[in-house]
Design a protein around this motif. Structure first.
Motif, PDB file in Angstrom:
ATOM      1  N   MET B   1       0.668  -1.405  -0.156  1.00  0.00           N
ATOM      2  CA  MET B   1       0.076   0.125  -0.037  1.00  0.00           C
ATOM      3  C   MET B   1       1.012   1.183  -0.183  1.00  0.00           C
ATOM      4  O   MET B   1       0.121   2.297  -0.089  1.00  0.00           O
ATOM      5  N   TRP B  58       7.585  -4.029   7.743  1.00  0.00           N
ATOM      6  CA  TRP B  58       8.106  -5.299   7.870  1.00  0.00           C
ATOM      7  C   TRP B  58       7.618  -6.491   6.727  1.00  0.00           C
ATOM      8  O   TRP B  58       6.384  -6.969   6.956  1.00  0.00           O
ATOM      9  N   HIS B  59       8.344  -6.382   5.760  1.00  0.00           N
ATOM     10  CA  HIS B  59       7.755  -7.207   4.615  1.00  0.00           C
ATOM     11  C   HIS B  59       8.050  -8.899   4.926  1.00  0.00           C
ATOM     12  O   HIS B  59       9.150  -9.402   5.343  1.00  0.00           O
ATOM     13  N   PRO B  61       7.371 -12.710   3.724  1.00  0.00           N
ATOM     14  CA  PRO B  61       7.463 -13.506   2.317  1.00  0.00           C
ATOM     15  C   PRO B  61       5.953 -14.562   2.397  1.00  0.00           C
ATOM     16  O   PRO B  61       5.982 -15.090   3.631  1.00  0.00           O
ATOM     17  N   GLY B  66       4.762 -16.171  -4.171  1.00  0.00           N
ATOM     18  CA  GLY B  66       5.995 -15.797  -4.703  1.00  0.00           C
ATOM     19  C   GLY B  66       6.466 -14.390  -4.256  1.00  0.00           C
ATOM     20  O   GLY B  66       7.228 -13.984  -5.241  1.00  0.00           O
ATOM     21  N   SER B  67       5.630 -13.699  -3.397  1.00  0.00           N
ATOM     22  CA  SER B  67       5.943 -12.063  -3.097  1.00  0.00           C
ATOM     23  C   SER B  67       5.921 -12.083  -1.769  1.00  0.00           C
ATOM     24  O   SER B  67       5.730 -13.001  -0.938  1.00  0.00           O
ATOM     25  N   CYS B  68       5.921 -10.699  -1.493  1.00  0.00           N
ATOM     26  CA  CYS B  68       6.178 -10.480   0.140  1.00  0.00           C
ATOM     27  C   CYS B  68       5.101  -9.184   0.416  1.00  0.00           C
ATOM     28  O   CYS B  68       5.054  -8.321  -0.741  1.00  0.00           O
ATOM     29  N   SER B  69       4.727  -9.011   1.567  1.00  0.00           N
ATOM     30  CA  SER B  69       3.876  -7.806   1.810  1.00  0.00           C
ATOM     31  C   SER B  69       4.055  -7.614   3.358  1.00  0.00           C
ATOM     32  O   SER B  69       4.575  -8.297   3.985  1.00  0.00           O
ATOM     33  N   HIS B  70       3.163  -6.760   3.851  1.00  0.00           N
ATOM     34  CA  HIS B  70       3.312  -6.418   5.371  1.00  0.00           C
ATOM     35  C   HIS B  70       1.851  -6.238   5.886  1.00  0.00           C
ATOM     36  O   HIS B  70       1.021  -5.843   5.115  1.00  0.00           O
ATOM     37  N   LEU B 174      -8.106  -4.894 -10.972  1.00  0.00           N
ATOM     38  CA  LEU B 174      -6.728  -5.644 -11.396  1.00  0.00           C
ATOM     39  C   LEU B 174      -5.775  -5.096 -10.464  1.00  0.00           C
ATOM     40  O   LEU B 174      -4.886  -6.202 -10.057  1.00  0.00           O
ATOM     41  N   TYR B 175      -5.809  -3.994 -10.193  1.00  0.00           N
ATOM     42  CA  TYR B 175      -4.739  -3.734  -8.859  1.00  0.00           C
ATOM     43  C   TYR B 175      -4.829  -4.392  -7.701  1.00  0.00           C
ATOM     44  O   TYR B 175      -3.908  -4.697  -7.114  1.00  0.00           O
ATOM     45  N   GLY B 178      -3.238  -7.706  -7.760  1.00  0.00           N
ATOM     46  CA  GLY B 178      -1.915  -7.560  -7.359  1.00  0.00           C
ATOM     47  C   GLY B 178      -1.601  -7.862  -6.016  1.00  0.00           C
ATOM     48  O   GLY B 178      -0.457  -8.277  -5.563  1.00  0.00           O
ATOM     49  N   TYR B 179      -2.433  -7.012  -5.102  1.00  0.00           N
ATOM     50  CA  TYR B 179      -2.201  -6.987  -3.708  1.00  0.00           C
ATOM     51  C   TYR B 179      -2.977  -8.331  -3.042  1.00  0.00           C
ATOM     52  O   TYR B 179      -2.211  -8.959  -2.106  1.00  0.00           O
ATOM     53  N   THR B 182      -1.553 -11.972  -1.940  1.00  0.00           N
ATOM     54  CA  THR B 182      -0.406 -12.162  -0.931  1.00  0.00           C
ATOM     55  C   THR B 182      -1.106 -11.544   0.344  1.00  0.00           C
ATOM     56  O   THR B 182      -0.552 -12.094   1.501  1.00  0.00           O
TER      57      THR B 182
END
Lengths: 92, 216
Positions: B1, B58-59, B61, B66-70, B174-175, B178-179, B182
């Motif tokens: 974000m 703090w990301h 995984p 296959g991605s990371c977020s917080h 769509l966006y 993407g979020y 994960t």
């Protein structure tokens, strides 16, 4: 030490361990791309806008120092000087 | 974000800043009045501010995607220190995060709106609505989950409104795709730690919890 302090320290150790393990996995396997970057790439591919670096980002290796400085400045400015800035009549 | 500088049109950056101004003013007022009532409020606020700063940068995984977020931490903060004060500490956290390569200065208003306002108030509203009908851990946990997901729903909307005004709904979806994949596991993690922290405080330091809820 009371129970609250003991549990807080246990939580601190647990979270720190999780950070260390995650860092090790990241070091071994390579960092995974963040969703912010994924979505921004998607946005830039459809609209041709480009992210700009207005404030100089601290290099990754210096992040611990950045975190410390943020803590010091944040703590001093927002914590210690809060009364002076926003309080009525300043610090007593 | 964390939307970076240069991504949103300047007009939209201005709009999001303008939306935040009344919340900042009410937040400062809330902090001033609470500090007057209880001097211990300020150190609690500082501690929660530090927690929001760390949690929201703090990301973590998520190997499945296959991605990371917080997570965001603002629903937990709102329950403990109050929702308007949480808007202020979120903005301070986001300001410093801009120097760590997360977010930006022109987009501070947009990022504050998604994490500090929508994440805070949807989470807080969930908690307030459920707290007399469900156990503390469940209402706090659901507050964490809802606040987390709504933060990312809002970020996707901000991008779609700013970048694709002719097809907002399609690009919002769509966006968010993407979020979302994960973010769902991380929202579950946010459920767990918000439930754990709030129910633990409710048992061991209930006076801390009253600070946020009694006045909210």
């Amino acid at each position: 030490m009371d129970r609250f302090t003991v549990y807080s320290i246990a939580l601190l150790v647990l979270i720190s361990s999780a950070i260390i393990v995650a860092s090790y996995i990241g070091h071994k396997k390579g960092a995974l791309e963040g969703t912010d970057d994924i979505v921004e790439d998607l946005a830039t591919s459809t609209t041709h806008v480009q992210a700009k670096e207005i404030v100089p980002a601290i290099p990754e290796k210096l992040e611990p120092i950045g975190f410390t400085l943020a803590g010091v400045f944040g703590g001093l400015l927002v914590g210690y000087f809060w009364e002076d800035v926003f309080g009525e009549g300043g610090r007593e | 974000m964390h939307i970076s500088d240069g991504i949103l049109p300047l007009a939209w950056c201005g709009i999001w800043y303008a939306v935040c101004i009344p919340f900042w003013m009410l937040g400062v007022r809330e902090i001033r009045s609470r500090t007057k009532e209880d001097p211990k409020y300020l150190p609690t606020l500082a501690m929660i501010g530090a927690a929001v700063f760390v949690i929201s940068v703090w990301h973590i995984p998520v190997p499945v995607t296959g991605s990371c977020s917080h997570p965001v931490g603002t629903p937990m903060a709102a329950i403990i220190v109050g929702p308007f004060a949480t808007v202020v500490i979120s903005s301070i956290a986001l300001f410093f995060q801009a120097f760590l390569g997360h977010g930006g200065i022109t987009t501070l208003g947009a990022n504050t709106f998604s994490m500090g306002i929508v994440g805070t108030f949807t989470g807080y509203a969930t908690y307030v609505l459920l707290k007399n009908r469900a156990p503390v851990w469940l209402s706090a946990g659901l507050a964490g989950f809802v606040g987390d997901m709504m933060t990312y729903v809002t970020s996707a909307l901000e991008l779609a409104l700013g970048l694709n005004p002719h097809s907002v709904i399609y690009h919002w979806w769509l966006y968010f795709l993407g979020y979302g994949p994960t973010q769902i596991p991380l929202a579950l993690a946010e459920f767990a730690f918000t439930a754990g922290v709030v129910s633990y405080i409710a048992v061991n330091r209930p006076e801390l919890l009253k600070v946020g809820v009694a006045h909210g």
